[in-house]
Design a protein around this motif. Structure first.
Motif, mmCIF file in Angstrom:
data_model
loop_
_atom_site.group_PDB
_atom_site.id
_atom_site.type_symbol
_atom_site.label_atom_id
_atom_site.label_comp_id
_atom_site.label_asym_id
_atom_site.label_seq_id
_atom_site.Cartn_x
_atom_site.Cartn_y
_atom_site.Cartn_z
ATOM 1 N N ILE A 1 -2.978 5.878 -26.460
ATOM 2 C CA ILE A 1 -3.138 4.455 -26.732
ATOM 3 C C ILE A 1 -2.108 3.986 -27.743
ATOM 4 O O ILE A 1 -1.563 2.895 -27.637
ATOM 5 N N LYS A 2 -1.821 4.819 -28.737
ATOM 6 C CA LYS A 2 -0.830 4.420 -29.742
ATOM 7 C C LYS A 2 0.511 4.173 -29.097
ATOM 8 O O LYS A 2 1.206 3.210 -29.403
ATOM 9 N N VAL A 3 0.905 5.037 -28.150
ATOM 10 C CA VAL A 3 2.159 4.835 -27.449
ATOM 11 C C VAL A 3 2.135 3.527 -26.683
ATOM 12 O O VAL A 3 3.076 2.741 -26.714
ATOM 13 N N LEU A 4 1.031 3.267 -25.982
ATOM 14 C CA LEU A 4 0.927 2.048 -25.199
ATOM 15 C C LEU A 4 1.031 0.820 -26.088
ATOM 16 O O LEU A 4 1.628 -0.184 -25.722
ATOM 17 N N SER A 5 0.440 0.901 -27.264
ATOM 18 C CA SER A 5 0.462 -0.238 -28.174
ATOM 19 C C SER A 5 1.863 -0.526 -28.678
ATOM 20 O O SER A 5 2.184 -1.659 -29.029
ATOM 21 N N LEU A 6 2.700 0.520 -28.739
ATOM 22 C CA LEU A 6 4.057 0.329 -29.231
ATOM 23 C C LEU A 6 4.997 -0.169 -28.145
ATOM 24 O O LEU A 6 6.085 -0.634 -28.438
ATOM 25 N N ALA A 7 4.584 -0.050 -26.909
ATOM 26 C CA ALA A 7 5.462 -0.373 -25.812
ATOM 27 C C ALA A 7 5.812 -1.847 -25.802
ATOM 28 O O ALA A 7 5.055 -2.697 -26.231
ATOM 29 N N LEU A 8 7.000 -2.137 -25.253
ATOM 30 C CA LEU A 8 7.547 -3.477 -25.061
ATOM 31 C C LEU A 8 8.053 -4.132 -26.337
ATOM 32 O O LEU A 8 8.528 -5.252 -26.285
ATOM 33 N N LEU A 9 7.948 -3.458 -27.491
ATOM 34 C CA LEU A 9 8.287 -4.124 -28.750
ATOM 35 C C LEU A 9 9.670 -3.723 -29.230
ATOM 36 O O LEU A 9 9.867 -3.368 -30.379
ATOM 37 N N ASP B 1 18.926 0.513 -11.842
ATOM 38 C CA ASP B 1 17.994 0.980 -12.841
ATOM 39 C C ASP B 1 17.706 2.464 -12.687
ATOM 40 O O ASP B 1 17.748 3.021 -11.599
ATOM 41 N N THR B 2 17.432 3.126 -13.825
ATOM 42 C CA THR B 2 17.090 4.557 -13.843
ATOM 43 C C THR B 2 15.676 4.751 -14.379
ATOM 44 O O THR B 2 15.323 5.846 -14.803
ATOM 45 N N THR B 3 14.878 3.697 -14.351
ATOM 46 C CA THR B 3 13.562 3.722 -15.001
ATOM 47 C C THR B 3 12.412 3.540 -14.017
ATOM 48 O O THR B 3 11.286 3.288 -14.443
ATOM 49 N N ASN B 4 12.704 3.625 -12.720
ATOM 50 C CA ASN B 4 11.682 3.355 -11.705
ATOM 51 C C ASN B 4 11.122 1.946 -11.830
ATOM 52 O O ASN B 4 9.936 1.699 -11.614
ATOM 53 N N GLY B 5 11.992 1.034 -12.213
ATOM 54 C CA GLY B 5 11.619 -0.373 -12.283
ATOM 55 C C GLY B 5 10.900 -0.785 -13.544
ATOM 56 O O GLY B 5 10.497 -1.934 -13.676
ATOM 57 N N LYS B 6 10.757 0.140 -14.506
ATOM 58 C CA LYS B 6 10.014 -0.168 -15.732
ATOM 59 C C LYS B 6 10.946 -0.774 -16.778
ATOM 60 O O LYS B 6 12.070 -0.321 -16.967
ATOM 61 N N ALA B 7 10.427 -1.785 -17.475
ATOM 62 C CA ALA B 7 11.227 -2.501 -18.463
ATOM 63 C C ALA B 7 10.864 -2.072 -19.871
ATOM 64 O O ALA B 7 9.836 -1.428 -20.112
ATOM 65 N N ALA B 8 11.738 -2.429 -20.814
ATOM 66 C CA ALA B 8 11.517 -2.240 -22.248
ATOM 67 C C ALA B 8 11.192 -0.781 -22.571
ATOM 68 O O ALA B 8 11.766 0.141 -21.997
ATOM 69 N N PHE C 1 8.664 1.060 -21.892
ATOM 70 C CA PHE C 1 8.162 1.838 -20.767
ATOM 71 C C PHE C 1 9.321 2.530 -20.044
ATOM 72 O O PHE C 1 9.191 3.665 -19.567
ATOM 73 N N GLY C 2 10.461 1.840 -19.940
ATOM 74 C CA GLY C 2 11.635 2.432 -19.309
ATOM 75 C C GLY C 2 12.213 3.576 -20.119
ATOM 76 O O GLY C 2 12.657 4.590 -19.561
ATOM 77 N N LEU C 3 12.232 3.439 -21.446
ATOM 78 C CA LEU C 3 12.735 4.506 -22.297
ATOM 79 C C LEU C 3 11.905 5.778 -22.141
ATOM 80 O O LEU C 3 12.444 6.884 -22.027
ATOM 81 N N TYR C 4 10.594 5.614 -22.141
ATOM 82 C CA TYR C 4 9.729 6.786 -21.962
ATOM 83 C C TYR C 4 9.928 7.413 -20.585
ATOM 84 O O TYR C 4 9.862 8.640 -20.430
ATOM 85 N N GLN D 1 8.524 11.118 -19.997
ATOM 86 C CA GLN D 1 7.158 10.875 -20.459
ATOM 87 C C GLN D 1 6.678 9.531 -19.919
ATOM 88 O O GLN D 1 6.470 8.573 -20.669
ATOM 89 N N PRO D 2 6.504 9.428 -18.597
ATOM 90 C CA PRO D 2 6.158 8.127 -17.996
ATOM 91 C C PRO D 2 4.812 7.604 -18.468
ATOM 92 O O PRO D 2 3.859 8.363 -18.659
ATOM 93 N N LEU D 3 4.754 6.301 -18.668
ATOM 94 C CA LEU D 3 3.527 5.603 -19.051
ATOM 95 C C LEU D 3 3.138 4.635 -17.943
ATOM 96 O O LEU D 3 3.994 4.052 -17.281
ATOM 97 N N ASP D 4 1.867 4.458 -17.772
ATOM 98 C CA ASP D 4 1.351 3.580 -16.728
ATOM 99 C C ASP D 4 1.492 2.122 -17.160
ATOM 100 O O ASP D 4 0.870 1.690 -18.130
ATOM 101 N N ASP D 5 2.313 1.372 -16.428
ATOM 102 C CA ASP D 5 2.478 -0.053 -16.747
ATOM 103 C C ASP D 5 1.925 -0.933 -15.632
ATOM 104 O O ASP D 5 2.324 -2.083 -15.473
ATOM 105 N N THR D 6 0.963 -0.400 -14.874
ATOM 106 C CA THR D 6 0.405 -1.125 -13.733
ATOM 107 C C THR D 6 -0.644 -2.142 -14.188
ATOM 108 O O THR D 6 -1.631 -1.773 -14.840
ATOM 109 N N ILE D 7 -0.430 -3.380 -13.846
ATOM 110 C CA ILE D 7 -1.427 -4.411 -14.141
ATOM 111 C C ILE D 7 -2.667 -4.156 -13.284
ATOM 112 O O ILE D 7 -2.580 -3.987 -12.072
ATOM 113 N N GLY D 8 -3.820 -4.085 -13.919
ATOM 114 C CA GLY D 8 -5.057 -3.842 -13.210
ATOM 115 C C GLY D 8 -5.451 -2.378 -13.115
ATOM 116 O O GLY D 8 -6.515 -2.061 -12.566
ATOM 117 N N SER D 9 -4.625 -1.459 -13.643
ATOM 118 C CA SER D 9 -4.945 -0.032 -13.613
ATOM 119 C C SER D 9 -6.248 0.230 -14.367
ATOM 120 O O SER D 9 -6.367 -0.094 -15.551
#
Length: 253
Positions: free
Chosen positions: A4-12, A186-193, A195-198, A203-211
């Motif tokens: 959760i901590k990783v998810l909270s840091l994402a996109l910033l 892109d080299t991030t499987n379409g993930k931005a910010a 999420f793309g770095l991870y 270390q992929p993170l789930d960025d799916t809306i509605g997951s």
């Protein structure tokens, strides 16, 4: 909880380089009613260029002093975060002296371009971000410990962001992380910010809306005691300003 901590840091990720916006016809725009913010009570007005200058200044130096007291941050699956929680999350990213993204991607560059004023919300500035870098340094992951560099290339898809400015010239709202074209260089499987770095670091993170997994994990962190000092995926509803009326939290669809 570390996930959760990783998810909270994402996109910033703050943009650290940008080009000049395209030229616009200069005209005065009164800050009026908006679909995001309540109707204005101020008689002040700004030109398109002035709105864009405020947005650029905030991107270059996202100081809390430049945020309105009723500031809200939102990404596709992170937020809404009130000013207090957003600042606390930013502070946690730079704490501890661990190897962060600056170490992992020392050549990281975010090119910001295409600044334009929204024709329906005239106090809202939209812009695009394209980022690239190389994983050539160590990274201390909250979930996997020390990640050693692989030399992998980070090339993000185009990402749309926006900044809403109030009548006092403060940033009232920021949205980030909306991938525009996952097929473009892109080299991030379409993930931005972040999420793309991870993704590039393996270390992929789930960025799916509605997951349901994401929604459940985010709910868990929302009910944990504040004494644990875990950065939030979204703020408590009672901590959000009254103008924010959307009930969807985090990754909820």
């Amino acid at each position: 909880m570390t996930y959760i901590k990783v998810l909270s840091l994402a996109l910033l990720v703050a943009a650290d380089a940008f080009v000049s916006p395209p030229s616009h016809q200069r005209r005065s725009i009164a800050v009026g009613a908006s679909t995001v913010t309540p109707p204005s009570t101020s008689s002040s007005s700004k030109t398109e260029e002035e709105f864009i200058d405020v947005a650029k200044d905030f991107i270059d130096n996202p100081s809390p002093d430049k945020m309105a007291d009723d500031f809200v941050f939102r990404g596709p699956v992170i937020g809404p975060l009130c000013k207090k929680d957003y600042v606390a999350t930013l502070t946690s990213m730079s704490a501890g002296g661990k190897a962060g993204f600056d170490s992992a991607f020392p050549d990281l560059q975010s090119d910001v371009f295409g600044f334009t004023v929204d024709p329906i919300e005239p106090n809202r500035v939209w812009y695009f971000v394209r980022s690239n870098g190389t994983f050539t340094g160590p990274f201390d992951s909250p979930t996997a410990g020390r990640l050693e560099p692989t030399g992998a290339k980070y090339i993000s898809p185009p990402e749309a962001r926006s900044i809403l400015i109030d009548n006092e010239g403060k940033v009232k709202y920021q949205s980030v992380g909306y991938s525009m074209d996952r097929f473009t260089g892109d080299t991030t499987n379409g993930k931005a910010a972040v999420f793309g770095l991870y993704e590039v670091m393996g270390q992929p993170l789930d960025d799916t809306i509605g997951s349901w997994k994401m929604v459940a994990l985010q709910w868990l962190t929302s009910v944990l005691p504040d004494s644990l000092e875990i950065p939030k995926s979204y703020s408590k509803k009672e901590d959000l300003p009254s103008w924010w009326t959307d009930d969807r939290m985090g990754a909820q669809k």
